[in-house]
Structures are given as C-alpha cells and as structure tokens.
Design an enzyme around this catalytic site. Structure first.
Site, PDB file in Angstrom:
ATOM      1  N   PHE A 229     -11.689  -7.181  13.761  1.00  0.00           N
ATOM      2  CA  PHE A 229     -10.609  -7.629  12.891  1.00  0.00           C
ATOM      3  C   PHE A 229     -10.255  -6.525  11.889  1.00  0.00           C
ATOM      4  O   PHE A 229     -11.131  -5.975  11.229  1.00  0.00           O
ATOM      5  CB  PHE A 229     -11.030  -8.901  12.146  1.00  0.00           C
ATOM      6  CG  PHE A 229     -10.014  -9.366  11.148  1.00  0.00           C
ATOM      7  CD1 PHE A 229      -8.767  -9.813  11.569  1.00  0.00           C
ATOM      8  CD2 PHE A 229     -10.291  -9.340   9.791  1.00  0.00           C
ATOM      9  CE1 PHE A 229      -7.814 -10.231  10.653  1.00  0.00           C
ATOM     10  CE2 PHE A 229      -9.349  -9.753   8.861  1.00  0.00           C
ATOM     11  CZ  PHE A 229      -8.104 -10.203   9.297  1.00  0.00           C
ATOM     12  N   GLN A 230      -8.994  -6.214  11.797  1.00  0.00           N
ATOM     13  CA  GLN A 230      -8.463  -5.175  10.900  1.00  0.00           C
ATOM     14  C   GLN A 230      -9.108  -3.805  11.150  1.00  0.00           C
ATOM     15  O   GLN A 230      -9.287  -3.013  10.225  1.00  0.00           O
ATOM     16  CB  GLN A 230      -8.588  -5.588   9.429  1.00  0.00           C
ATOM     17  CG  GLN A 230      -7.653  -6.750   9.079  1.00  0.00           C
ATOM     18  CD  GLN A 230      -7.482  -6.987   7.603  1.00  0.00           C
ATOM     19  OE1 GLN A 230      -8.390  -6.732   6.824  1.00  0.00           O
ATOM     20  NE2 GLN A 230      -6.320  -7.502   7.206  1.00  0.00           N
TER      21      GLN A 230
ATOM     22  N   LYS B  78     -17.669  -0.447   5.804  1.00  0.00           N
ATOM     23  CA  LYS B  78     -18.156  -1.428   4.839  1.00  0.00           C
ATOM     24  C   LYS B  78     -19.681  -1.401   4.693  1.00  0.00           C
ATOM     25  O   LYS B  78     -20.201  -1.532   3.586  1.00  0.00           O
ATOM     26  CB  LYS B  78     -17.695  -2.827   5.270  1.00  0.00           C
ATOM     27  CG  LYS B  78     -17.869  -3.891   4.218  1.00  0.00           C
ATOM     28  CD  LYS B  78     -17.170  -5.172   4.649  1.00  0.00           C
ATOM     29  CE  LYS B  78     -17.221  -6.213   3.534  1.00  0.00           C
ATOM     30  NZ  LYS B  78     -16.502  -7.447   3.917  1.00  0.00           N
TER      31      LYS B  78
ATOM     32  N   MET C  56      24.438   8.496   3.277  1.00  0.00           N
ATOM     33  CA  MET C  56      24.320   9.805   3.914  1.00  0.00           C
ATOM     34  C   MET C  56      24.506   9.691   5.426  1.00  0.00           C
ATOM     35  O   MET C  56      25.147  10.543   6.054  1.00  0.00           O
ATOM     36  CB  MET C  56      22.960  10.433   3.582  1.00  0.00           C
ATOM     37  CG  MET C  56      22.822  11.877   4.025  1.00  0.00           C
ATOM     38  SD  MET C  56      24.055  12.961   3.268  1.00  0.00           S
ATOM     39  CE  MET C  56      23.142  13.632   1.883  1.00  0.00           C
TER      40      MET C  56
ATOM     41  N   GLU D 162       0.816  -1.215   0.000  1.00  0.00           N
ATOM     42  CA  GLU D 162       0.000   0.000   0.000  1.00  0.00           C
ATOM     43  C   GLU D 162       0.851   1.268   0.000  1.00  0.00           C
ATOM     44  O   GLU D 162       0.447   2.299  -0.540  1.00  0.00           O
ATOM     45  CB  GLU D 162      -0.957   0.012   1.190  1.00  0.00           C
ATOM     46  CG  GLU D 162      -2.082  -1.024   1.106  1.00  0.00           C
ATOM     47  CD  GLU D 162      -1.690  -2.376   1.690  1.00  0.00           C
ATOM     48  OE1 GLU D 162      -0.489  -2.592   1.984  1.00  0.00           O
ATOM     49  OE2 GLU D 162      -2.603  -3.223   1.851  1.00  0.00           O
TER      50      GLU D 162
END
Lengths: 85, 564
Positions: free
Chosen positions: B120-121, B170, B475, B58
């Site tokens: 969940f999630q 949802k 760096m 993502e």
C-alpha cells in the site's frame, strides 16, 4: 552519422549507481550498444560501455564525472573498432 | 546547541535522528504533508524547534521549499509520505533540478520488508526521480541517517546546486539506534580546472564588440557584486537571461535587458553583432538563444561556469573558466576601449525601449506591472520579492518589473512550472519576513495550486496576489494565433470561477478591476494592505507578448506587434 565509442567508468557499488549511469547515458542521446561490468577494487565496479551517437562524447564524459558515485571516467575510445583497456 | 547535539552513545529512533540532523544543519523551516509511511518523522517533529509548514498539496511543499531556497540562499527542505505523497513532489524536484536550486526532499517509504511487494502506497520514488535529482539516497540502516543528511546537504549546496532525495523506509525510521558521529563520508572531487584565464584576458583585450551574457548562475555563485564590478570596470554592454534579471541595474545605459524569445530587441541585436560573448553562469538555453546555429554568429566565447559539463555542451568555448565565478570575473576585469560599440548598443537600447502608450481604456498589463514595480519600490525600497507563474504574465513581469537583486525575482525558468508562483511566494515569505512578497499570476496558473490560499490563511502570511485574467491559457492561445493559423484548441477559460469569491472563501480579502483608471488606486490599496490580498485584474483576452522570436528562428528575426 552515428559513431561508436567506448567509455570506461569506475563506479562505486552503491544503490542505484548503475541505473543512474545508464539512465544518464541514454537521456543525453547515446545508445548503449554493449556493456560489460566487472569488480575492480573493493566496492568499485569497472563498467565498460560501447556507445553509439551522433553527439560529441566530450560533454557526456563530464556529465558522467559529475555523478556522485563515479570515481573516474578512465578512457574514451573512438571509432568502431573495439577498444581495450 | 545544548540538548540537540549529536553525541555518541545517545539512543534515539531513526526519525528522531533525522530531525536532530536537520537541526544541526541549521534548518529552521520545512514544508510538508504527513501520511502513513512518514508518520514516525512527524512524531519526532513534536517538540522539535523546526518550524513545519503544513501545505495543502505536496507539490505546494516542494515549490514553497524552492521559493524559500531561492529567496534565502539556503537549502530548502520539504517532505511527504510514500506513494502519492512522493509522486506529488516530483514536479517540484524537476523544477529544482532544471533551475539548479539546493533542495532536500525527504520521503517516507514502506518498510524494507515490504519494498518490492507492491505494498500500500509503495512507489519506487528513488527510481522515478533518478533523472531529476543531483543525487539520492535510500537509507536502509538507521545508523546511517545522520551522515546521510549531512552528505545530502553538502551535495545540494556544492558546485552547481540541485535537489537531493532521501527516501526513508518506515522500519528504519522507527528503529532505535546509536548514531555514528556525523562525519562526511567523502568529499566530491573538485571539478577539473580549466586554465583559461590568460586566454580569456587576451580575447577580451582584443575584442571590439564584447557583450556580457549573464545567467542565473551568477546569483547561485554569490557573484552578483563581482558581476557589477566587472560591468563597472569594462563598461561592456550586458544582456541578462530570465534568471539573471536583477543582477545589473536596468537603468544603466550599458544594460540592454533580457535576451531571447521575449527579450528586448536591443539585447538581441547586440548579441547578434557581438564579436565576443562573456558568458557568466548561463547555459545557452534555447529560450535565450533562439536557433542555436545562428546565435551570436560573429562571436567568440568566454564561458565561466561552476559546472564543467556546461562548457561546450551547446556552444564551443574559445576560453573556459570553471570554478569560482566571482574570482574569475574579478581576475578578468579590465577597462576596454570600445566607445563606438557602446554608442551602437546605446542607440539600439533607446530605439527598442519599452513603450507604455497603448490605446484604449482596458487594463494594459505591461503598464500595470511597471506601476506595480515602481509603487512597491517607492513604498518598500529594495525589500520586495516578486514571484510569478508561467505564461504571458511571466514574460510581462520579466520585461516590465525591475528587481534590485536576482533573489527578488522568483520565476520557474527551466521547467516552466505553472502553479509555481503562490507556493514560491509562501516560501519566500518565510525566508524573508523583512520583505514584501508579491505573486503575479494568471487565471490558468493560479488554479494549479489554488489550494495554497489556505496556507496563507493558516499562517497569517502577507502575500499580495495580482491575478491577470484574460479568460484563456494566454501563451498557448498566442502561439495558436501566430503559429497554428488561429486554430484555437482547448485554451478558452471563459468559465473561470469568480476569483474574488474564491479568495474570500479562503478568507483572503480581494478586489477586482477591469479599467485602466482603476489600476493606480487598486495597486495602492493592495500594497497598503496589512494582510494577504488578491487583486483580480481583467485584461484584454487578445493581448499578446511582444516582441518575440518565432520558434526555430534566429534571435535576429524578432517580430514586433502586429498591426491591429
């Protein structure tokens, strides 16, 4: 030297609006010493903040004005005396 | 549009309304990754005319959407599911926030009935992202979706651009509703107008040593042409921030190059000696200013910016002009009688011009990047976009490549996001199919989003990757050498994978070089390739980026290369 100032914000009563305002104030280096909220006109809160910081509150007010839910930053007081609006 | 238009009386799912609303906003391409809570939206995508690009992480979706936005000037769109999908977007959202990129982020959320139950999630992505969005919405009623999308696009674009999040539970996505007509809820109040034009004109006319200090806001405001006109009229010496590179012709003797920590000494000298700074779309970032208290100590300041909150944030302005940058620059332009100052600046510019005569037969990265830029220009004219990652190679790209416009240089300026380069190149490729897209990366950075090589292969994209490999986090190693008494801590990457084999495993052709005499032919082969290709370049692990302003020091205290 930290100074205490008062700021009055009129805020649309939307999801997350208060969190957004308080988070911005803290992230920009201002400690919230006191807070009072009351309903103003329909769907709008009047939020009075007492802030302590060594920083200039001018840029903070402009940053608050940019928040989408802010209707107006009504007043900026200065000094340690309570500010009434 | 015929069948996709939003008419009162049409009954669709919330997710279908979302897709319709994106189509109405003119979205053509979006980047994302499906999962449980966003499944209704992916279902609604089937048959839509939106082109969805399936990335492999993502974060890649968010950064690709940023590359798309920055290369095209349009709003970038990305989406992911709830929970880990949403948290993986967070770095990209922060990148867009700090670089003021218009980005619409859509996240699935667990159903409203489960929100707040540690489902969940479930994560509170609305809360997590509050400090790094321009605004965010949690849509609780399906009939609000169309208006919310329209509002989100407007907010992302207007004034100083930025990321806007829409979190979509949802159950809201699956509910069937009629949409309300998509009118905008409310227009943002115009920023307070600061009437500083007369004052600014007077300051400019009175100045003997003015310097234009231009930032990335010039590009966002569509003011590049106006800046060029302003520069042509005033012939004031100009310095550019990292994100303004490309705004002015680097071959112009009155363009002194990048200022700041790894900028050109000539640019920093001019700023330190200036009696007036014309600050256009820049924000006094610490990488540009060095120690702020000593920055441009003799200068008064004219500050032009779309964002009133930038005025006076770090440096007081003697004159401030908020609002349309192009109009402000045009109104301010006037010929200036400053020949002695121009001569001084031209002398600094000549004295501190980049040199490419490094001894040895190793690949010299600054020279390679200069050649890359020249060869790309010879082959493709101005139709080249260069993206990069973060670290030493990023500064070398800024110093030694030339860009015909700001949107030809995609670099993660504010957040400094390692892993930016490859997904940004993917986004740029979709945004500008007419352009050649080159990604310059490092051996540290490439591994941050290496999985997106699979996206190159999947879509048959042509992105040319130049991987500068010094077997270290260069760096950080450089800073440990210079500022931490050579106590090297966790910067050794000498056990890197074989990057040629890695690329080939993703079915991307790759070649490797390690000598200076191989550079020319290798770059020719890279630029001539008709597919994506990776050029692995082994460089000296001890090479540092010069010159530099040590941390906490003034830009007047730049240090040059140490004697070997």
């Amino acid at each position: 030297m930290s100074e205490r100032r008062a700021l009055v914000v009129r805020l649309r009563r939307t999801e997350g609006a208060l969190l957004r305002l308080l988070g911005l104030v803290q992230r920009r280096g201002f400690e919230i010493a006191d807070i009072a909220t009351a309903p103003a006109e329909a769907g709008v809160w009047r939020v009075r903040l007492e802030l302590e910081s060594v920083r200039d509150p001018g840029p903070l007010a402009r940053q608050i004005e940019k928040l989408y839910d802010v209707v107006a930053v009504d007043a900026v007081g200065s000094g340690s005396a309570p500010v009434t609006t | 549009m015929a069948d996709g238009s939003i008419r009162k009386g049409t009954r669709l799912s919330g997710a279908a309304w979302l897709i319709r609303a994106l189509e109405e906003e003119g979205v053509e391409t979006l980047f994302g990754y499906p999962g449980g809570a966003i499944m209704p939206v992916y279902d609604a995508l089937v048959g839509s005319r939106l082109r969805h690009v399936l990335v492999r992480h993502e974060q890649g979706a968010a950064l690709a959407a940023i590359g798309y936005a920055r290369a095209s000037g349009k709003v970038g769109v990305c989406m992911a599911t709830s929970g880990p999908g949403a948290t993986n977007l967070v770095t990209g959202i922060a990148d867009a926030f700090l670089d003021s990129v218009p980005l619409l982020v859509i996240t699935g959320q667990v159903p409203t009935t489960l929100m707040g139950t540690d489902a969940f999630q479930e994560v509170d992505v609305f809360g997590i992202t509050l400090p790094i969005v321009k605004h965010s919405f949690l849509v609780r009623r399906p009939e609000d979706i169309v208006a919310t999308v329209r509002e989100a696009f407007a907010i992302a674009r207007e004034g100083r651009p930025g990321p806007v999040l829409i979190d979509l539970p949802k159950d809201v996505a699956v509910a069937m509703v009629e949409a309300d007509p998509p009118t905008r809820i409310e227009r943002r109040p115009a920023p307070p107008s600061v009437s500083g034009l007369a004052r600014a004109r007077a300051l400019l006319a009175a100045s003997e040593r003015p310097v234009i200090y231009a930032g990335g806001g010039v590009g966002m405001a569509g003011a590049e042409d106006a800046l060029r006109r302003f520069h042509a009229t005033t012939r004031a010496p100009a310095v550019l921030t990292l994100k303004a590179l490309g705004a002015l012709d680097p071959d112009d003797p009155m363009v002194l190059g990048m200022l700041g920590m790894h900028g050109n000494q000539g640019a920093n000298h001019a700023v330190q000696e200036a009696d007036l700074l014309i600050v256009a779309g820049a924000r006094f970032d610490d990488r540009a200013t060095g120690r702020l208290a000593t920055f441009a100590p003799k200068a008064r300041v004219i500050h032009l910016d779309a964002d009133p909150a930038e005025i006076g944030k770090l440096r007081e302005a003697d004159a401030a002009i908020c609002g349309d940058l192009a109009r402000a620059l045009d109104a301010l332009a006037q010929p200036l009688a400053i020949d002695p100052w121009r001569a001084r600046c031209a002398a600094w510019r000549a004295e501190h011009a980049w040199r490419y005569d490094a001894p040895g037969t190793d690949v010299y990265a600054p020279l390679l990047l200069k050649q890359l830029s020249e060869k790309a220009r010879a082959r493709f004219g101005e139709r080249t976009v260069i993206t990069c990652d973060v670290g030493q190679h990023q500064m070398w790209v800024a110093q030694h490549c030339r860009f015909p416009r700001i949107s030809a240089h995609l670099t993660s300026g504010g957040l400094g996001t390692m892993g930016f380069g490859l997904p940004a190149a993917i986004g740029a490729r979709f945004a500008r199919p007419d352009c050649e897209v080159i990604c310059v990366s490092g051996d540290g950075s490439i591994m941050m989003n290496v999985q997106e090589l699979a996206t190159l292969h999947r879509y048959g994209l042509k992105v040319k990757i130049v991987l500068l490999d010094n077997s270290a986090l260069g760096m950080v190693r450089q800073w440990q050498e210079l500022f931490f008494a050579e106590r090297y801590s966790e910067v050794d990457l000498s056990d890197n994978p074989d990057f040629v084999e890695v690329a080939r495993a993703f079915r991307i052709p790759a070649i490797a070089i390690d000598r200076r005499d191989q550079v020319g032919p290798a770059l020719d082969a890279l630029l001539a390739a008709e597919t994506s290709m990776l050029l692995h370049v082994r460089i000296d692990p001890r090479a540092n980026v010069w010159p530099l302003v040590p941390p906490g020091k003034s830009n007047g205290e730049m240090i040059e290369r140490r004697a070997a």
